[in-house]
Design a protein around this motif. Structure first.
Motif, short mmCIF file in Angstrom:
data_model
loop_
_atom_site.label_atom_id
_atom_site.label_comp_id
_atom_site.label_asym_id
_atom_site.label_seq_id
_atom_site.Cartn_x
_atom_site.Cartn_y
_atom_site.Cartn_z
N ALA A 149 0.85 -1.17 0.00
CA ALA A 149 0.00 0.00 0.00
C ALA A 149 0.90 1.23 0.00
O ALA A 149 1.99 1.22 0.59
CB ALA A 149 -0.90 0.01 1.23
N ASP A 150 0.45 2.29 -0.65
CA ASP A 150 1.26 3.51 -0.72
C ASP A 150 1.61 4.03 0.66
O ASP A 150 2.70 4.57 0.88
CB ASP A 150 0.51 4.59 -1.51
N SER A 151 0.71 3.86 1.59
CA SER A 151 0.89 4.43 2.93
C SER A 151 1.98 3.74 3.74
O SER A 151 2.45 4.29 4.74
CB SER A 151 -0.44 4.37 3.71
N VAL A 152 2.38 2.55 3.32
CA VAL A 152 3.40 1.81 4.10
C VAL A 152 4.69 1.57 3.32
O VAL A 152 5.68 1.12 3.89
CB VAL A 152 2.85 0.46 4.60
N ARG A 153 4.66 1.88 2.02
CA ARG A 153 5.85 1.61 1.20
C ARG A 153 7.05 2.37 1.75
O ARG A 153 6.98 3.56 2.04
CB ARG A 153 5.59 1.99 -0.25
N GLY A 154 8.16 1.66 1.89
CA GLY A 154 9.37 2.27 2.43
C GLY A 154 9.50 2.12 3.95
O GLY A 154 10.58 2.31 4.50
N ARG A 155 8.41 1.77 4.61
CA ARG A 155 8.43 1.57 6.06
C ARG A 155 8.22 0.12 6.44
O ARG A 155 8.78 -0.36 7.44
CB ARG A 155 7.35 2.43 6.73
#
Length: 123
Positions: free
Chosen positions: A62-68
């Motif tokens: 999901a965009d909201s979690v990408r990278g985290r």
């Protein structure tokens, strides 16, 4: 297929948490696991994909979690992991493990859900 989730709990903003889900076949299946993933659902909000890993290694976030968040899978153990870093209060939700099975990743014959595990991000 039975899904058992581990992890979850209370963590401060900026902290990290890992959840895992082990899939156990309760009866013989004609099809292999093609997708393993995590969804989340907060009160009053529909369940939404967080991250998914397909049998060919492709991942989706999901965009909201990408990278985290990072999803990984141990195929030998039929276990999927979700490493969650830099957690925010908005990540507070019930996290559900999901497993899909079928003759190929493009054809889903069976769809299974875990019981859910609570993740709370709060000071």
């Amino acid at each position: 297929v039975q899904l058992v989730e581990f992890g979850g709990g209370l963590v401060q903003p900026g902290g990290s948490l890992r959840v895992s889900c082990e899939a156990t076949e309760t009866s013989g299946s004609r099809f292999p696991i093609t997708h393993m993933g995590w969804y989340r659902q907060a009160p009053g909000i529909h369940r939404a994909l967080v991250a998914e890993i397909i049998s060919d290694g492709t991942t989706k976030y999901a965009d909201s979690v990408r990278g985290r968040f990072t999803i990984s899978r141990d195929s030998a153990k039929n276990t999927v992991y979700l490493q969650m870093n830099s957690l925010k209060p908005d990540d507070t939700s019930v996290y559900y493990c999901n497993v899909k099975m079928g003759p190929s990743p493009l054809i889903v014959e069976y769809d299974y859900w875990g019981q859910g595990t609570q993740v709370t991000v709060s000071p």
